[in-house]
Write a protein that holds these residues in place. Sequence first.
Motif, short mmCIF file in Angstrom:
data_model
loop_
_atom_site.label_atom_id
_atom_site.label_comp_id
_atom_site.label_asym_id
_atom_site.label_seq_id
_atom_site.Cartn_x
_atom_site.Cartn_y
_atom_site.Cartn_z
N ALA A 1 3.99 -37.64 -1.39
CA ALA A 1 3.73 -38.79 -0.54
C ALA A 1 2.96 -39.87 -1.30
O ALA A 1 3.21 -41.07 -1.15
CB ALA A 1 2.93 -38.35 0.69
N LEU A 2 2.04 -39.42 -2.12
CA LEU A 2 1.20 -40.36 -2.86
C LEU A 2 1.96 -41.01 -4.01
O LEU A 2 1.73 -42.19 -4.35
CB LEU A 2 -0.01 -39.60 -3.42
CG LEU A 2 -1.09 -40.46 -4.09
CD1 LEU A 2 -1.75 -41.33 -3.06
CD2 LEU A 2 -2.12 -39.55 -4.75
N LEU A 3 2.86 -40.26 -4.57
CA LEU A 3 3.50 -40.71 -5.81
C LEU A 3 4.63 -41.71 -5.58
O LEU A 3 5.16 -42.30 -6.53
CB LEU A 3 4.01 -39.49 -6.59
CG LEU A 3 2.88 -38.57 -7.05
CD1 LEU A 3 3.43 -37.28 -7.64
CD2 LEU A 3 2.00 -39.29 -8.07
N ALA A 4 5.00 -41.88 -4.33
CA ALA A 4 6.02 -42.89 -4.03
C ALA A 4 5.50 -44.27 -4.42
O ALA A 4 6.24 -45.11 -4.94
CB ALA A 4 6.35 -42.84 -2.54
N ASP A 5 4.21 -44.49 -4.20
CA ASP A 5 3.61 -45.77 -4.57
C ASP A 5 2.24 -45.48 -5.17
O ASP A 5 1.22 -45.62 -4.51
CB ASP A 5 3.47 -46.64 -3.30
CG ASP A 5 2.77 -47.95 -3.62
OD1 ASP A 5 2.73 -48.35 -4.81
OD2 ASP A 5 2.24 -48.56 -2.67
N PRO A 6 2.23 -45.05 -6.43
CA PRO A 6 1.01 -44.50 -7.03
C PRO A 6 -0.07 -45.56 -7.30
O PRO A 6 0.25 -46.68 -7.69
CB PRO A 6 1.51 -43.91 -8.36
CG PRO A 6 2.76 -44.65 -8.66
CD PRO A 6 3.35 -45.06 -7.36
N PRO A 7 -1.32 -45.17 -7.11
CA PRO A 7 -2.45 -46.02 -7.49
C PRO A 7 -2.69 -45.90 -8.99
O PRO A 7 -1.96 -45.18 -9.67
CB PRO A 7 -3.60 -45.40 -6.71
CG PRO A 7 -3.23 -43.95 -6.66
CD PRO A 7 -1.74 -43.87 -6.57
N ASP A 8 -3.72 -46.57 -9.49
CA ASP A 8 -4.06 -46.42 -10.91
C ASP A 8 -4.63 -45.03 -11.20
O ASP A 8 -4.35 -44.44 -12.23
CB ASP A 8 -5.13 -47.45 -11.31
CG ASP A 8 -4.60 -48.87 -11.26
OD1 ASP A 8 -3.36 -49.03 -11.20
OD2 ASP A 8 -5.42 -49.81 -11.26
N ALA A 9 -5.45 -44.54 -10.26
CA ALA A 9 -6.17 -43.30 -10.53
C ALA A 9 -6.37 -42.48 -9.26
O ALA A 9 -6.56 -43.04 -8.18
CB ALA A 9 -7.53 -43.61 -11.14
N VAL A 10 -6.32 -41.17 -9.44
CA VAL A 10 -6.55 -40.27 -8.31
C VAL A 10 -7.68 -39.31 -8.66
O VAL A 10 -7.69 -38.72 -9.74
CB VAL A 10 -5.29 -39.44 -7.99
CG1 VAL A 10 -5.52 -38.60 -6.75
CG2 VAL A 10 -4.08 -40.34 -7.81
N PHE A 11 -8.60 -39.18 -7.73
CA PHE A 11 -9.67 -38.19 -7.87
C PHE A 11 -9.35 -37.04 -6.93
O PHE A 11 -9.07 -37.25 -5.75
CB PHE A 11 -11.02 -38.82 -7.52
CG PHE A 11 -12.17 -37.85 -7.46
CD1 PHE A 11 -12.37 -36.92 -8.47
CD2 PHE A 11 -13.06 -37.88 -6.41
CE1 PHE A 11 -13.43 -36.04 -8.43
CE2 PHE A 11 -14.14 -37.00 -6.35
CZ PHE A 11 -14.32 -36.07 -7.37
N PRO B 1 -1.59 -39.31 -18.82
CA PRO B 1 -1.94 -40.67 -18.37
C PRO B 1 -0.83 -41.65 -18.75
O PRO B 1 0.11 -41.27 -19.41
CB PRO B 1 -3.20 -40.95 -19.16
CG PRO B 1 -2.99 -40.23 -20.44
CD PRO B 1 -2.22 -38.98 -20.10
N GLY B 2 -1.03 -42.88 -18.38
CA GLY B 2 -0.02 -43.89 -18.67
C GLY B 2 0.29 -44.59 -17.37
O GLY B 2 -0.19 -45.68 -17.11
N ASP B 3 1.01 -43.87 -16.52
CA ASP B 3 1.28 -44.44 -15.20
C ASP B 3 0.18 -44.10 -14.20
O ASP B 3 0.01 -44.78 -13.19
CB ASP B 3 2.62 -43.90 -14.67
CG ASP B 3 3.77 -44.29 -15.59
OD1 ASP B 3 3.76 -45.42 -16.10
OD2 ASP B 3 4.66 -43.44 -15.81
N LEU B 4 -0.53 -43.05 -14.49
CA LEU B 4 -1.47 -42.53 -13.50
C LEU B 4 -2.63 -41.81 -14.19
O LEU B 4 -2.40 -41.04 -15.12
CB LEU B 4 -0.72 -41.53 -12.61
CG LEU B 4 -1.43 -40.95 -11.42
CD1 LEU B 4 -1.68 -42.02 -10.37
CD2 LEU B 4 -0.59 -39.81 -10.81
N MET B 5 -3.85 -42.09 -13.77
CA MET B 5 -4.99 -41.31 -14.25
C MET B 5 -5.33 -40.26 -13.19
O MET B 5 -5.22 -40.51 -12.00
CB MET B 5 -6.22 -42.19 -14.42
CG MET B 5 -6.13 -43.20 -15.53
SD MET B 5 -7.73 -44.03 -15.68
CE MET B 5 -7.28 -45.40 -16.76
N VAL B 6 -5.79 -39.11 -13.67
CA VAL B 6 -6.17 -38.04 -12.74
C VAL B 6 -7.49 -37.42 -13.17
O VAL B 6 -7.69 -37.15 -14.36
CB VAL B 6 -5.08 -36.94 -12.68
CG1 VAL B 6 -5.53 -35.79 -11.79
CG2 VAL B 6 -3.76 -37.50 -12.19
#
Lengths: 340, 340
Positions: B234-244, B267-272
Amino acid sequence: MAGKDAKRVTTIQVAALAGASPSTVSRALSGDPRITEATRQRVLAAADELGYRPNLIARGLKNRATGIIGVVVTDLGSFYHAEALRLLVDELGENGLAPLVFACHARQSADAVIARMAGYQVDAVIALAAPFDREIVASCDRSRKPLVLMNRYPGPEPVSTVGGDFDRGGALAAGHLIARGARSFAYFAGEDGAQISRDREAGFLRRLAEDGLGCRARISSVYSYDAARQAAAALLADPPDAVFCANDTLAFALIDAARHDAGLRVPGDLMVAGYDNTTLAARPSYDLTSIDQDLPELVARAVRRARALAEDPAAAPVQDVVLPRLVARGTTERPPAMET
Amino acid sequence: MAGKDAKRVTTIQVAALAGASPSTVSRALSGDPRITEATRQRVLAAADELGYRPNLIARGLKNRATGIIGVVVTDLGSFYHAEALRLLVDELGENGLAPLVFACHARQSADAVIARMAGYQVDAVIALAAPFDREIVASCDRSRKPLVLMNRYPGPEPVSTVGGDFDRGGALAAGHLIARGARSFAYFAGEDGAQISRDREAGFLRRLAEDGLGCRARISSVYSYDAARQAAAALLADPPDAVFCANDTLAFALIDAARHDAGLRVPGDLMVAGYDNTTLAARPSYDLTSIDQDLPELVARAVRRARALAEDPAAAPVQDVVLPRLVARGTTERPPAMET
DNA sequence: TCTTCTTGTGCATACGTTTGCACAACTGAT
DNA sequence: ATCAGTTGTGCAAACGTATGCACAAGAAGA
């Protein structure tokens, strides 16, 4: 504090409230048929009202059976052992038994561990600590404690074991790698003394030999990720087509070493198969082909055996073997090269 | 069998051999200063010769203190819990205590588990089973068993806890992600009731707010890899910069979902960033930035507290907090895009 | 030599159960 | 009304240890 020194409830208190004697209480609660239904109800009501819980320590002293099972583990850092312990705890719990867990490693000798367990009058010991098997057997023998060795291929010693068929597992891996087109092989062994590792290797070599193939290289390492990853370097300088690893931990280390230290593709440049089918093996980052031991079944049998031995310590030892199964995954896909 | 019904060695046997009485034997072995050195030596020799081991069950009955600590866990499938249990087992062992381990989950109610432990007269209970904390507190209260809740941020209840500073941990993560250039954020929460997750979230949001930032999205999932990986979609359909993420398990699931299901780069598209700094986080396949709780310290304090409570059950509860630390790794590297 | 004190050891009891045995109460037959 | 048989309950001992108390033996003082 309010009820700090509130008397603990014993059979005596229950008896007093129910207008009966402690012995009657004991019998009523244990379902002795000689007790009238009316009395039983009175006792049950009283016990319930007081919140009575039998003192299992006292019962253990009297009965010479505590319902406690000693569990020896060695390396809970390994995911396989952690998973096994989880299953053991559940299975024992469901059988009305309580696991007293001790770890055994360099700083904690097997003998000391067993002695402490014996002190607690455990009804039996289940050991999941291959490197210490010999000492554990000796120590349990000395303390006259029934013992079940887990994850152990049958050996000459007269001791009950429960394990997978390691020889057959090794052969399964070999067959699979051959079928996937590998022609040069290596074996990644565990610490040198490890019987487990040698049994798996034997099966692997045997199956290779059946096809007239040999094992080009062999390395070994302690069962720790870091050590294994270092040891892997030696192999990756001149990699074979496929590597069979004594367990998943070694396989993960090898894969990481190949991908991140040596710049090889897995699969592609190298096929890898492991042993134990750890949770992690199924995740996409590794997607590791592995030999599954049916751990839940292994655990269930170990507990069953432990119960049987607790019942009759003089029973002859049984060596129980579970058939392994190969779970094929990405790390043994045919190299893309062969598809072009 | 040879020594099948060999009498077990008790103080009586030792006394007979040493030409003393059982009481003298007891005193000699416990180091009572009133016993002559000569007698003590005689007793020790006899005990040694017979291989005497004190019956800790009998001792426990007499002393009303068994040296057994009840350990409640809930989800040993989680690497974090497995690691914690491993440390607990070691730490208790080195303190001369013995852990009686039970799992508590859907099929095994907290109350039943505590009742069984109480039956075994454990000196104290250490619980690592956040979802069941409330019931565990109630149950231990009823059984008058001292309790230490682990991995729990201080709350209003009068119960001893040992945990990291979750609020601060959440803030650390936020600060780090901001510093790494993220501008849109999401929080991946644990099961909705989880206090742990809410505390971490609160700190995260607070720190974001300090920089005038908000959290764009929030998803939640049960603490299981599979469930989390599904929820992540659900989140990855429209990803933010970073997820905690509320813990590493969720983070691993999110990373795998991003890389293998959604085709994103991490990383690259998304930080975690995760929480707990699990063993796995350090491995190159994940290389996950995570908040470290100093688990060994947590465990050591829990054991210390348990001992103290066992000594004096009426002692006032203490809520112990350990400072968290951020371990920066690859999953929060600046996107390569910013380097070009 | 007889107290008085010190010192070291043994006796007896308690912890909370379970269980063999004896016994009280009740039934039904003589 | 007495006796044998049945049935349900209580007494007491045991599991192995720890400990308050009493006691024996020896040393020191009178």
